[in-house]
Structure formats: structure tokens, C-alpha cells
Design a protein around this motif. Structure first.
Motif, mmCIF file in Angstrom:
data_model
loop_
_atom_site.group_PDB
_atom_site.id
_atom_site.type_symbol
_atom_site.label_atom_id
_atom_site.label_comp_id
_atom_site.label_asym_id
_atom_site.label_seq_id
_atom_site.Cartn_x
_atom_site.Cartn_y
_atom_site.Cartn_z
ATOM 1 N N LYS A 258 -3.173 -6.226 -5.723
ATOM 2 C CA LYS A 258 -3.318 -6.441 -4.343
ATOM 3 C C LYS A 258 -4.236 -5.709 -3.508
ATOM 4 O O LYS A 258 -4.786 -6.436 -2.765
ATOM 5 C CB LYS A 258 -2.019 -6.933 -3.668
ATOM 6 C CG LYS A 258 -0.888 -7.791 -4.362
ATOM 7 C CD LYS A 258 0.194 -8.047 -3.700
ATOM 8 C CE LYS A 258 1.075 -9.131 -4.283
ATOM 9 N NZ LYS A 258 2.392 -9.149 -3.895
ATOM 10 N N ASP A 259 -4.067 -4.399 -3.701
ATOM 11 C CA ASP A 259 -4.996 -3.748 -3.064
ATOM 12 C C ASP A 259 -5.078 -2.229 -3.582
ATOM 13 O O ASP A 259 -4.130 -1.938 -4.536
ATOM 14 C CB ASP A 259 -4.310 -3.526 -1.555
ATOM 15 C CG ASP A 259 -3.098 -2.821 -1.399
ATOM 16 O OD1 ASP A 259 -2.549 -2.244 -2.316
ATOM 17 O OD2 ASP A 259 -2.743 -2.518 -0.319
ATOM 18 N N ASP B 40 -6.857 2.053 -2.419
ATOM 19 C CA ASP B 40 -7.705 2.532 -1.238
ATOM 20 C C ASP B 40 -8.528 3.757 -1.945
ATOM 21 O O ASP B 40 -8.000 4.662 -2.583
ATOM 22 C CB ASP B 40 -6.770 3.383 -0.342
ATOM 23 C CG ASP B 40 -7.410 3.560 1.135
ATOM 24 O OD1 ASP B 40 -8.437 3.214 1.175
ATOM 25 O OD2 ASP B 40 -6.840 4.189 2.088
ATOM 26 N N GLY C 241 0.628 -1.320 0.148
ATOM 27 C CA GLY C 241 -0.071 -0.048 0.020
ATOM 28 C C GLY C 241 0.795 1.196 -0.145
ATOM 29 O O GLY C 241 0.442 2.396 -0.467
ATOM 30 N N GLN D 291 -3.902 -10.024 5.381
ATOM 31 C CA GLN D 291 -3.881 -9.644 6.615
ATOM 32 C C GLN D 291 -2.516 -9.882 7.241
ATOM 33 O O GLN D 291 -2.189 -11.064 7.408
ATOM 34 C CB GLN D 291 -5.146 -9.972 7.594
ATOM 35 C CG GLN D 291 -5.098 -9.354 9.111
ATOM 36 C CD GLN D 291 -4.954 -8.025 8.978
ATOM 37 O OE1 GLN D 291 -6.093 -7.488 8.548
ATOM 38 N NE2 GLN D 291 -4.348 -7.455 9.848
ATOM 39 N N SER E 184 -5.554 -5.252 3.908
ATOM 40 C CA SER E 184 -6.243 -4.687 2.626
ATOM 41 C C SER E 184 -7.096 -5.571 2.189
ATOM 42 O O SER E 184 -7.343 -6.817 2.157
ATOM 43 C CB SER E 184 -5.052 -4.306 1.721
ATOM 44 O OG SER E 184 -4.507 -5.471 1.013
ATOM 45 N N GLY F 212 -11.482 -0.665 -3.196
ATOM 46 C CA GLY F 212 -10.337 -1.304 -2.108
ATOM 47 C C GLY F 212 -10.372 -0.495 -1.092
ATOM 48 O O GLY F 212 -10.569 0.787 -1.055
ATOM 49 N N LYS F 213 -9.957 -1.194 0.034
ATOM 50 C CA LYS F 213 -9.664 -0.459 1.504
ATOM 51 C C LYS F 213 -8.633 -1.049 1.796
ATOM 52 O O LYS F 213 -8.180 -2.125 2.095
ATOM 53 C CB LYS F 213 -10.946 -0.644 2.325
ATOM 54 C CG LYS F 213 -10.783 -0.086 3.855
ATOM 55 C CD LYS F 213 -10.787 1.196 3.476
ATOM 56 C CE LYS F 213 -10.735 1.728 5.124
ATOM 57 N NZ LYS F 213 -10.739 3.197 5.069
ATOM 58 N N ARG F 214 -7.837 0.053 2.426
ATOM 59 C CA ARG F 214 -6.706 -0.373 3.279
ATOM 60 C C ARG F 214 -6.631 -0.184 4.599
ATOM 61 O O ARG F 214 -6.928 0.958 5.051
ATOM 62 C CB ARG F 214 -5.352 0.300 2.667
ATOM 63 C CG ARG F 214 -4.753 -0.043 1.416
ATOM 64 C CD ARG F 214 -3.509 0.517 1.035
ATOM 65 N NE ARG F 214 -3.079 0.633 -0.449
ATOM 66 C CZ ARG F 214 -3.470 1.849 -1.087
ATOM 67 N NH1 ARG F 214 -3.690 3.114 -0.265
ATOM 68 N NH2 ARG F 214 -3.120 1.727 -2.003
ATOM 69 N N TRP F 215 -6.063 -0.719 5.661
ATOM 70 C CA TRP F 215 -5.977 -0.486 6.968
ATOM 71 C C TRP F 215 -4.681 -0.973 7.499
ATOM 72 O O TRP F 215 -4.097 -1.729 6.825
ATOM 73 C CB TRP F 215 -7.196 -1.298 7.463
ATOM 74 C CG TRP F 215 -7.242 -2.727 7.640
ATOM 75 C CD1 TRP F 215 -6.388 -3.614 8.421
ATOM 76 C CD2 TRP F 215 -7.959 -3.426 6.428
ATOM 77 N NE1 TRP F 215 -6.733 -4.993 7.833
ATOM 78 C CE2 TRP F 215 -7.629 -4.744 6.948
ATOM 79 C CE3 TRP F 215 -8.709 -3.035 5.614
ATOM 80 C CZ2 TRP F 215 -8.181 -5.854 5.913
ATOM 81 C CZ3 TRP F 215 -9.203 -4.129 4.716
ATOM 82 C CH2 TRP F 215 -9.415 -5.347 5.018
ATOM 83 N N LEU G 277 -9.544 -5.994 -1.900
ATOM 84 C CA LEU G 277 -9.761 -5.327 -3.111
ATOM 85 C C LEU G 277 -10.801 -6.196 -3.956
ATOM 86 O O LEU G 277 -10.972 -7.324 -3.754
ATOM 87 C CB LEU G 277 -8.487 -5.381 -4.001
ATOM 88 C CG LEU G 277 -8.629 -4.764 -5.393
ATOM 89 C CD1 LEU G 277 -7.404 -3.730 -5.814
ATOM 90 C CD2 LEU G 277 -8.897 -5.786 -6.371
ATOM 91 N N ASP H 163 -3.170 -14.430 3.013
ATOM 92 C CA ASP H 163 -3.827 -13.728 1.981
ATOM 93 C C ASP H 163 -4.672 -14.787 1.081
ATOM 94 O O ASP H 163 -4.662 -16.091 1.450
ATOM 95 C CB ASP H 163 -2.731 -13.258 1.039
ATOM 96 C CG ASP H 163 -1.854 -14.271 0.217
ATOM 97 O OD1 ASP H 163 -2.194 -14.735 -0.845
ATOM 98 O OD2 ASP H 163 -0.777 -14.750 0.945
#
Length: 756
Positions: free
Chosen positions: A255-256, A258, A58, A396, A291, A284-287, A293, A405
Motif C-alpha cells: 500500500k505504501d 517511504d 505506514g 488519502q 501515501s 513511495g512517499k508518505r505524508w 506508491l 484509495d
């Protein structure tokens, strides 16, 4: 004696390189990295420097790098690459840089793990550039090519041979194997066959397609989900196993991200046909530590009709300086005779044009003419296709520095095609009321095309694809370890229709008596008239003889589990000796079923045939850097040796072992020379081994005539793997005097044996 010479040479090399290890001034090399997405720039930097780059996925998303062109040390080049991105780097090992965000402040109490990714380099399980040529096509480059799908972009590559395993060659007759029944798009590197090119998705195998399930369909992948495509132009069975003879295509999916991204595209062609529409949406969302997608894509493309292109409108190619390729199976047809000198049937009389086939006499037939039919009439060169594709990925970080993953791919593609009209060599007797013999014979053989009676043949079908994987990776005792499991399935169903049932045709001609088990009767519905020009047959007759069809269903399944580890063994003068090793276990399964209604009064429904096998493999790869940037000297800027080997056991064909050796030598910072030798193989497909052996009659062209022939076809359980030996050599020249210039040359020689 040979062992002593090799050992002495290696010892001399080590002693020559060792004094230079004390040098502290880093050597410079030439870089040619264009401005663009940072992820692509880091991949190019890693390939050109031979170093390993680690970074959170990310971290580089939505960032761009500046162009780096010229002669720099590795740290100077990386600093220029990251300038303005807000990121920095640190060296963790002599051959490894870690990219990080200096603005991100972490406290000692914050022990949430972060995701760190290796730069993926196809052609090696070890980070850094290898001795085989790899073409990297990034996301921006795919967009700049102007193609609607990445499959179109790969087919257009000069390294790909387009004469097989794509929808165009399947539709225009260029692919004589007839294996691509689902109008899929495969890759045929170096022209060695689509089944000799291995296709991976995120480094993992996918299920096969086609009549034998022996090549991969890349058209099922959503273009919106693709990060880059690596094309390895060398045999690689020593690393990847079977099928990697011509090379490897590794599709790396995103892979991801945001946020969200929507793409809309529409287009067409100046000559008509192939109107296309594409719509996709990705979110998609990252944390911190993970992440997600999700991507969906819809694609539709219309057909190209043969009549819409001058080159395909007519099979008479004399207008282009070619030959007349029209066929003697014509409308109106030709009455044939057997030529004893040729041993073949040849046209004897042409049925006259401009009459309805009623009241002809022997003198109406022309012995000095031959009717020819344009078999391209009514045909399509490119099918109509509609595709829905979806892709999801999640990952994660967990305790201990590990990451889990998983990803899932779905695709549903349908097609509709118009093929060649049916043709027949039909026997007409005096039982047909329209029968006329030009020479007094009691029967005639007529070479005939049904283009005016039934029109083009119809083909339609559906291709459904499902694939997914789940894995865990991390570091144990200084070694990178990864374990994952994959599953993939491809289901292809087809239907061919608007075809001629030969049994019904014989009945409609009067060559066979009326069959009470069919609804047709010549007394009630009439006879088929093959003498009319144009055709003069009623709908009841045409519906009866044109009721033939065939269906097929093929299901290919691949299940695998994999374990891999890589790390350094000890230090060499040029850096650490790297090693990767792993185990693979795979199960392949192919199911097929077919129904045929070309003969008989009822369809022949074939039984479902299931074949499967288990495969186990072990591999190892070593990379030994003797000279690198820190200990370079004039005339010896880089020297690196790589070795790889893989042993694979198939339960049906036995075991195979394949080695590979590579060498990289840079005499100057501007010039890198590379060479490799490897042995590869292709295991026979399950269908090639197990399909039923059959004999069947057919009529084949022989010069200007036709010969009745017997064809034998089917599987052979005694088949051995195809084998190949490949030698590849090349050079990469990046002259410091010309910023941004990079010239690569490659030479290869592949010798194949036991071709199937």
C-alpha cells in the motif's frame, strides 16, 4: 423436536460459559511468531490470538518484530512482539488492540485524520482467525524461496496441482484441455481445476485468461509490488461466490512505503536454458494522512529446449523403465493399411531410411518394421517470455474519519514457443511422380511427420492486462463500511505458424489438380516427395505447404461495484457477536475472434463473438465467540461458531445459494481444533455456454493404431453450475514445551456434481 434440541444446547452452552465471564485473570495461550517484518508478525499474532489489530499502514513499514514463542496472555505476547520497535498498544474493545507511536504528540487543534488499516484475513470478512486453514506467505518468505517471481513460488506449493494451467504443462502436453493458449500461470488448489480456484487481488476479482477466460493469470503481477499472499484451502462460495470451490488465493499488494527500492536478479539452470533477468524499481512517499506508491518491473526468461533435459529429450522412455511413446507419424513415414479386425489404420510397411525417395521399388519397403519419430525433437518445454509490469496506489484520509484509495495495475507479457512438428495422414496417388505402391494399390495412405521439412511448429503471442479500483471506507455508527468499484481487462492474442495447409499439401502431392488461384504449380515448382529419408523437397514446395497459420484474440472484462459493512451486534460471554454483510454487482464480458488458414486457398476470418452477463449477490457472515481467553476454563479454552451465506443471481443461469458453517474448539491452550462445512459452485463460463456447436473429423490414437473419429464440441446454453460440498477439519498444535514449534494438520473431502 430438532429445533428444541438445538435451542437447549445453545442455552446450556451460554449458561456454562456465563459464570466464567466474571473471571478477571486473562488466560494464556501458545504463540509461535518468528522474527521478521512487523506487518507479517502482527498478521500472525492476529491469526493465533483471534483478536483484531488496528494500525496505520505506514506505522509498521520498515519495522521488525522480535520472535514470540511460548505461552503468554495476549497482552504479554503483543508487548514482546513490539519490544524494540518503538511502538505501543492500547485495547479499544475486548477483542481489539490499536497500535500507535507514543512519541507522536498531537494537539487538540490537530484534527488531520489518520489512516487505520485492518489486518486482512482471507476466508472471512471479519478480523481474526477463522475455521478454515489459511496459508500466509509473506514478502520475506517469498524472497527466501529463491524464486524469481511469486507465480513460481505459488506453483511450487504442495497444495497446488501443477498438471494444468501453467506454462510448463501447456508446453509439454500434460494439459490436454489446450485452454492455456497464452502460456499463463494459474493456480489449481487441491487439483479441482484452475477454474475452480478463485484469485483475488486486494480482495477483488480479476479478469480471466485462456481460451475461455475462465482462470486468472498470476504471472502478470509484479513481484516487487506484493506484500503477502493468503491461500485459503477450503470452499468459500458462501463468502466470495462462483469459482471458490478448491479455495481462494488473495494477493495483497503493497500500500505504501517511504523511499525507494531497486531489485536486480539474474540466474540460470545447471543443465542450460531458462536464463532469466529481473529488474524492478519501487518508490513511495508518505505524508500525514496519505501515501503514494509506484512500482515497475521488467522480467525476461529464456526457453528450455526439450533436448536440454534428459527426461524430455526423447519420447522413448524405456531408458527410465517406461514405455516407448514415439509416434508412427514419422520421418520417414509409414504406409498404412486398414485393419478390419481392429477397425483402425495400422502401419503396414516402413519407408526405408538413407535414400532420397527417387527410384524406389515395391520391394524396398519393409513389412516387418515400423518407423517411429521422436515428437520431442526441436520442441521447447518452456516458452521464452518477456514481461513489463507496473503498479500504482494512492490513498488519502479525508474528513469524518474516512479514507479514499485507488490503485492501477498494468502488464504486457509476450511469449515465443516451439511446439510439436505438424503430422499428417496423407493420401498419395499415381499422379505423384514419386509414388510407389508396395502392394500394387493405386494409392497409399502415409503417416508422416514434417519435422525434417518444416521443423517445429511456432507459437507466439501477447498478453495485456489492465486492472484498477477505487473506494472509500470509514466508520459509521460504530460499524466499518466500505464501498468500491473495480474494473479489469485481459487481452490475449496468439499466432500459430510454420504449419501445414492441408489444401496446399493435397495440391503439392498431385492428389488435387493445380489451382490457378494459388501462385504454386507442380509443373513449375515440382511435387512434394514424401518418400525421401532425409526429405528431398525444394524451398518453393515447402514454403507453399508450410504457409498455414491461425490467430486468435480473446478479451475478458470484469466490472464490479461492492458495498460492505461489519461490526458488532451485542456481547456474548466470549466477546461481541460480529456480523458482516454486503452487496455485489458485477458484469462479465468475453469477446473472441479467430482466423484459420489450415484449409482452403485463403484464410477463414471468423466474426467477433461477444457474450456478456450481469450478476448480483448478497452475503452475510456471523461469528459468535462463546469462550475466549478472558473466560476460559480447563478443557474449554476457546469456542467459536461462524455462519455465512451468499445468494447470487446470474442472468443466464439463474440463482444459487451457498451456506457455510465453521467451528473452532480449543480444549487446551496448546491445541486448537477446527472444522467447517460449506457448499460451493462454479458458474459455466460465457464461452462454455455460448460458443458455436460443431462437428469435425480427426484421427485419434487407439492402442498401437489410429481410429478416424468424429468429435463434437462447442457450448451448451442449458448448462447448470457445477456444485460442490466440502468438509474440512484440522488441528493446530503449539506445544509450550517447545518454543517456536507449530504443527498443523488438515483433512478435507470435496464432492463435486455436474462437472462441466
Amino acid at each position: 423436536m430438532q429445533t428444541k434440541i438445538v435451542a437447549t444446547a445453545v442455552a446450556a452452552l451460554l449458561s456454562a460459559a456465563a459464570p466464567a465471564a466474571a473471571q478477571v485473570a486473562p488466560a494464556a495461550t501458545n504463540y509461535a511468531v518468528p522474527a521478521g517484518p512487523l506487518g507479517e508478525g502482527l498478521s500472525l499474532f492476529a491469526a493465533q490470538s483471534g483478536l483484531q489489530i488496528l494500525y496505520p499502514a505506514g506505522l509498521v513499514a520498515d519495522r521488525r518484530n522480535l520472535a514470540v514463542n511460548g505461552r503468554f496472555t495476549a497482552e504479554e505476547a503483543l508487548g514482546r512482539l513490539l519490544a524494540g520497535s518503538g511502538l505501543a498498544y492500547r485495547r479499544s474493545r475486548s477483542d481489539t488492540f490499536v497500535i500507535y507511536d507514543p512519541r507522536a504528540v498531537r494537539t487538540e487543534a490537530d484534527d488531520t485524520p489518520t489512516i487505520v488499516d485492518d489486518v486482512v484475513v482471507t476466508g472471512s470478512y471479519l478480523a481474526g482467525s477463522g475455521s478454515s486453514p489459511v496459508k500466509v506467505v509473506g514478502r520475506d518468505a517469498l524472497d527466501r524461496k529463491g524464486r524469481a517471481t511469486f507465480a513460481e513460488a505459488l506453483v511450487a506449493m504442495p497444495q497446488n496441482f501443477g498438471g494444468a494451467a501453467n506454462e510448463m504443462s501447456a508446453g509439454n502436453g500434460a494439459d490436454r484441455s489446450s485452454a492455456n493458449i497464452g502460456y499463463a500461470t494459474g493456480v489449481n488448489l487441491r487439483g479441482l481445476g484452475p477454474d475452480a480456484t478463485l484469485v483475488l487481488v486486494n480482495g477483488r476479482r480479476v479478469a480471466g485468461t485462456g481460451i475461455a477466460g475462465d482462470f486468472a493469470d498470476i504471472s502478470n503481477l509484479p513481484t516487487s509490488a506484493i506484500e503477502k499472499v493468503d491461500v485459503l484451502l477450503d470452499g468459500a462460495s458462501a463468502l466470495y461466490g462462483s469459482d471458490a470451490v478448491g479455495g481462494v488465493v488473495n494477493v495483497i499488494l503493497r500500500k505504501d512505503m517511504d523511499g525507494m527500492e531497486t531489485r536486480l536478479r539474474t540466474g540460470g539452470t545447471s543443465d542450460g536454458g531458462a536464463a532469466e533477468a529481473l529488474a524492478s524499481h519501487t518508490l513511495g512517499k508518505r505524508w500525514d494522512g496519505g501515501s503514494f506508491l509506484l512500482s515497475y518491473e521488467y522480467y525476461r526468461r529464456g526457453e528450455i529446449r526439450s533436448g536440454q533435459r534428459e527426461a524430455t529429450a526423447n519420447a522413448d522412455l524405456r531408458r527410465f523403465g517406461g514405455s516407448d511413446r514415439r509416434e508412427i507419424y514419422a520421418a520417414p513415414g509409414n504406409i498404412m493399411r486398414f485393419d478390419t479386425a481392429r477397425g483402425a489404420l495400422v502401419p503396414a510397411w516402413a519407408i526405408p531410411e538413407g535414400q532420397n525417395g527417387v527410384g524406389l521399388s515395391a520391394g524396398d519397403f519393409d513389412a516387418d518394421a515400423v518407423n517411429l519419430s521422436n515428437q520431442n525433437e526441436g520442441r521447447w518445454s518452456l516458452p521464452r517470455q518477456t514481461r513489463h509490469s507496473a503498479y500504482a496506489a494512492v490513498r488519502q484520509a479525508i474528513a469524518g474519519g474516512f479514507e479514499v484509495d485507488a490503485d492501477l495495475r498494468l502488464s504486457d507479457r509476450s511469449f515465443d514457443m516451439r511446439g510439436y512438428a505438424d503430422i499428417a495422414l496423407m493420401t498419395v496417388t499415381a499422379d505423384n511422380p514419386y509414388f510407389v505402391s508396395p502392394d500394387g494399390s493405386t494409392s497409399s495412405d502415409i503417416a508422416y511427420s514434417f519435422i525434417n521439412d518444416l521443423g517445429a511448429g511456432r507459437d507466439s503471442g501477447r498478453n495485456r492486462s489492465l486492472g484498477g479500483s477505487a473506494g472509500i471506507s470509514g466508520e459509521v455508527a460504530g460499524w466499518n463500511v466500505a464501498a468500491y468499484a473495480t474494473a479489469a481487462r485481459e487481452i490475449v492474442t496468439t499466432r500459430a505458424w510454420n504449419r501445414v495447409n492441408q489444401t496446399f499439401l493435397a495440391e503439392a502431392l498431385g492428389a488435387e489438380p493445380d489451382d490457378p488461384s494459388t501462385p504454386f504449380s507442380t509443373i513449375k515448382d515440382g511435387f512434394f516427395n514424401p518418400y525421401g529419408a532425409p526429405a528431398q523437397n525444394n524451398r518453393a514446395v515447402l514454403d507453399f505447404i508450410g504457409s498455414a497459420y491461425s490467430t486468435s484474440r480473446g478479451e475478458s472484462t470484469v466490472l464490479s461495484t461492492n458495498l460492505k459493512a461489519d461490526g458488532s451486534l451485542f456481547e456474548l460471554p466470549g466477546g461481541p457477536l460480529l456480523m458482516a454483510a454486503g452487496l455485489d454487482f458485477r458484469r462479465e464480458k468475453f469477446e473472441s475472434q479467430a482466423t484459420n488458414f489450415y484449409f482452403g486457398v485463403s484464410p477463414t476470418i471468423g466474426r467477433t463473438i461477444i457474450n456478456e452477463r450481469d450478476i448480483a449477490a448478497a452475503f452475510i457472515e456471523l461469528r459468535a465467540p462463546f469462550v475466549a481467553a478472558h473466560n476460559a476454563r480447563p478443557g474449554l479454552q476457546r469456542l467459536e461458531l461462524s455462519l455465512a451465506g451468499r445468494v447470487e443471481h446470474y442472468e443466464d443461469i439463474g440463482s444459487t445459494a451457498n451456506p457455510k458453517v465453521g467451528l473452532i474448539y480449543a480444549p487446551h491452550a496448546d491445541l486448537m481444533l477446527r472444522a467447517s462445512y460449506g457448499e460451493s459452485y462454479r458458474a459455466p463460463s460465457l464461452r462454455e455456454l455460448n460458443s458455436r456447436y460443431q462437428l469435425g473429423p480427426t484421427v485419434l490414437p487407439y492402442g498401437s493404431s489410429n481410429v478416424v473419429s468424429i468429435i463434437q464440441y462447442g457450448g451448451n446454453p442449458d448448462l447448470a453450475p457445477e456444485t460442490a460440498r466440502s468438509v474440512t477439519a484440522g488441528a493446530v498444535w503449539t506445544p509450550a514445551a517447545v518454543d517456536g514449534l507449530r504443527i498443523e494438520t488438515s483433512w478435507f473431502r470435496t464432492v463435486r456434481r455436474r462437472n462441466i
